[in-house]
Write an enzyme that holds these catalytic residues in place. Sequence first.
Site, PDB file in Angstrom:
ATOM      1  N   GLU A   1       0.823  -1.218   0.000  1.00  0.00           N
ATOM      2  CA  GLU A   1       0.000   0.000   0.000  1.00  0.00           C
ATOM      3  C   GLU A   1       0.858   1.269   0.000  1.00  0.00           C
ATOM      4  O   GLU A   1       0.806   2.073   0.937  1.00  0.00           O
ATOM      5  CB  GLU A   1      -0.951  -0.003   1.198  1.00  0.00           C
ATOM      6  CG  GLU A   1      -1.983  -1.108   1.132  1.00  0.00           C
ATOM      7  CD  GLU A   1      -3.084  -0.982   2.193  1.00  0.00           C
ATOM      8  OE1 GLU A   1      -2.829  -0.348   3.229  1.00  0.00           O
ATOM      9  OE2 GLU A   1      -4.172  -1.518   1.964  1.00  0.00           O
TER      10      GLU A   1
ATOM     11  N   GLU B   1      -6.698  -7.755  -0.690  1.00  0.00           N
ATOM     12  CA  GLU B   1      -7.098  -7.733   0.718  1.00  0.00           C
ATOM     13  C   GLU B   1      -8.555  -7.334   0.832  1.00  0.00           C
ATOM     14  O   GLU B   1      -8.997  -6.382   0.179  1.00  0.00           O
ATOM     15  CB  GLU B   1      -6.303  -6.676   1.499  1.00  0.00           C
ATOM     16  CG  GLU B   1      -4.862  -6.973   1.735  1.00  0.00           C
ATOM     17  CD  GLU B   1      -4.235  -5.878   2.613  1.00  0.00           C
ATOM     18  OE1 GLU B   1      -4.961  -5.193   3.371  1.00  0.00           O
ATOM     19  OE2 GLU B   1      -3.017  -5.693   2.511  1.00  0.00           O
TER      20      GLU B   1
HETATM   21  C1  GLA Z   1      -4.275  -2.561   5.027  1.00  0.00           C
HETATM   22  C2  GLA Z   1      -2.917  -3.222   5.194  1.00  0.00           C
HETATM   23  C3  GLA Z   1      -2.965  -4.469   5.999  1.00  0.00           C
HETATM   24  C4  GLA Z   1      -3.880  -4.315   7.185  1.00  0.00           C
HETATM   25  C5  GLA Z   1      -5.255  -3.922   6.703  1.00  0.00           C
HETATM   26  C6  GLA Z   1      -6.266  -3.803   7.811  1.00  0.00           C
HETATM   27  O1  GLA Z   1      -4.948  -2.963   3.929  1.00  0.00           O
HETATM   28  O2  GLA Z   1      -2.312  -3.485   3.960  1.00  0.00           O
HETATM   29  O3  GLA Z   1      -1.647  -4.755   6.439  1.00  0.00           O
HETATM   30  O4  GLA Z   1      -3.382  -3.357   8.049  1.00  0.00           O
HETATM   31  O5  GLA Z   1      -5.150  -2.665   6.093  1.00  0.00           O
HETATM   32  O6  GLA Z   1      -7.549  -3.544   7.333  1.00  0.00           O
END
Ligand code: GLA
Length: 658
Positions: free
Chosen positions: A142, A298
């Site tokens: 991210e 995710e």
């Molecule tokens: C982000 C991060 C993950 C985690 C999620 C929690 O997407 O990439 O490591 O912290 O948020 O929702």
Amino acid sequence: MHYGADYNPEQWPEEVWPEDVARMQEAGVTMVSLGIFSWARIQPSEHEFDFAWLDRIIGLLHEGGIAVDLATATASPPPWATVAYPEMLAADENGTPYWHGSRQHYAPSSPAYRGLAAALVTKIAERYAAHPAVVLWHVNNEYGCHLNIDYSDAARDAFRRWLQRRYDTIDAVNKAWGTMFWSQRYSSFAEVFPPRHAPYSHNPGQLLDYRRFTSDMLLECYRVERDIIRAAGAGQPITTNFMGAFKPVNYAQWAGELDVISDDLYPDPNDPESFREGAFHGDLMRSLKPGTPWLLMEQASNAVNWRPTNAPKAPGQLAAQSVQAVARGADGILFFQWRQSRAGSEKFHSGMLPHAGTATRTWQEVVALGRELDALPDLPADDGSARVAILLDWENWWAIENPDHPVPLDYLSLVRGWYDAAHRLHVQVDLLPPTADLAPYDVVLAPHLYLLTAQAAATLRSFVEAGGHLLVTAFTDVVDEHDRFRPGGFGTQLRDLLGVVIEDFGALVPTESTAPGQQYAQVAGEGIAFAGSLLAEEVHAVDAEVLARFEGGRGDGRPAFTTAARGAGRAYYLATVPDQAGAEQLLRQVLAGAGVDPVLPGLPPMVEAIRRGRLLTVINHGADEARVVVRGRDALGGGEVDGVTLQPFDYALVLTDH
Ligand code: GLA
């Protein structure tokens, strides 16, 4: 079809690992993302690397038939690194550092950070490039999340170099930024700083370039890691996880650098309309790399931990949201994370395997979803089902949200206003940058392109001349790529195409305490009656037909919505921001004019229908039962389908002859 999660085995004693693998098999997991936050575990100190544990877990997963999406582990540098090299810490507008103890605290431009990251990635890539378990590389995590903009000294130095590459001379910077204003003229690059804390408004050209620079620095980090992985001989595809439409990072510019687009998506389960956010994410991800399936990298199996209140998902909501992504081109559904953490700030975040164990609804739904995805036939990436494109432009996003404008505009929510209207009308859309090839589309919506380059203006003109129907909305074609007015007024590049001249922007004060008539502008025409907000432009229709006018208030009787036939196509202009009903009314007219139909007729607004090649997916996101007329073959079971009745969060996957 991949199914899986982020897997953080370093948070658990090794005795747990075999059980993890067994449970993964039970859930139908095919791939896990490994090592995303493992830097401290892999490299306990600068000159010490420990891969033995990673070898063991990758081996275990491989034996268990589970593939690995291997991360480069560079998103959260360990404490030893920032103690030894404090210059790698990012800083806020005051120059105050962000310390370690959380995550993502590095300055992307810092040579110290980049050096350490490169050393780590080199070791990982050389060790695992040829490992048969590794099927995908997950660079960093991210990019830009949490820490959107860095104002550190490392950023200062890199910004000066970036400007020099872009402009060559400091005089060119002065010209681009208009630094004769307020005595801001620079005599050398060494006088330029990041837009740090200042008494009053920053130079808008500098703010815009700082946004470009920020996105570019993160992209440089990505490229360095990707190139190291390739140089080590790895042939697997490489990705980094996006976050929907995320302002700090120009994904449209990045997309070409990724082999596979991947996305993280966390719609609020408590918001009954949040399924439109999921739809928007999916359409954007598909559009970023047409013809290549993307991955939902995710999502949460149930509640997250980071909202003020973290509602659980309703029964069935997880599957409905997952199918929504598949319908929009995803070839993988993954979660954050496999096993719920037992310590740390995310211990209340759900996982595929809940802390409460397998006798839980979450586990049952996770297992059932794995079976369902496994039963799906192979799906095409995208056959160009969308006849409508909505333009989304990062550079415009940065510029339109600069301060000191007639009215503050939240660009993404304005684009979403149009997207949601199309979604409620069940029309399939792609989301594209304004310089994309628009020829395949019948209708293009161009909301609020305040910063409109000459190239983008030419693309819009050719689209209409070739027969396309274009809707342009207020506050478009106002500035050039340096956020400066063009000579000759506003709308200079699109004036002939639209047939309107813009005299003034007519800001409407966006607060409740405003005098009646100042907050909203009523708009009326045939089949049109709605309240406009934010802007009620003073527009002259010099060569366009007026379809609706402002009624009452200071703009009484002035054109609000116009149309002009041009070449083989048609251009519309809307001089305000419509409410929800207004956006639907206008869009209906534009779509009807171009002969664009919904994916399925007669659907209720909380039901969505999406085409992906022969697969037609219908999902009921509403609270009421829905009856849908659809014919074909059930994609999961193969039986004939002749109409379906969908309970809340039910869906139908139907193979049609289309
Ligand atoms: C982000 C991060 C993950 C985690 C999620 C929690 O997407 O990439 O490591 O912290 O948020 O929702």
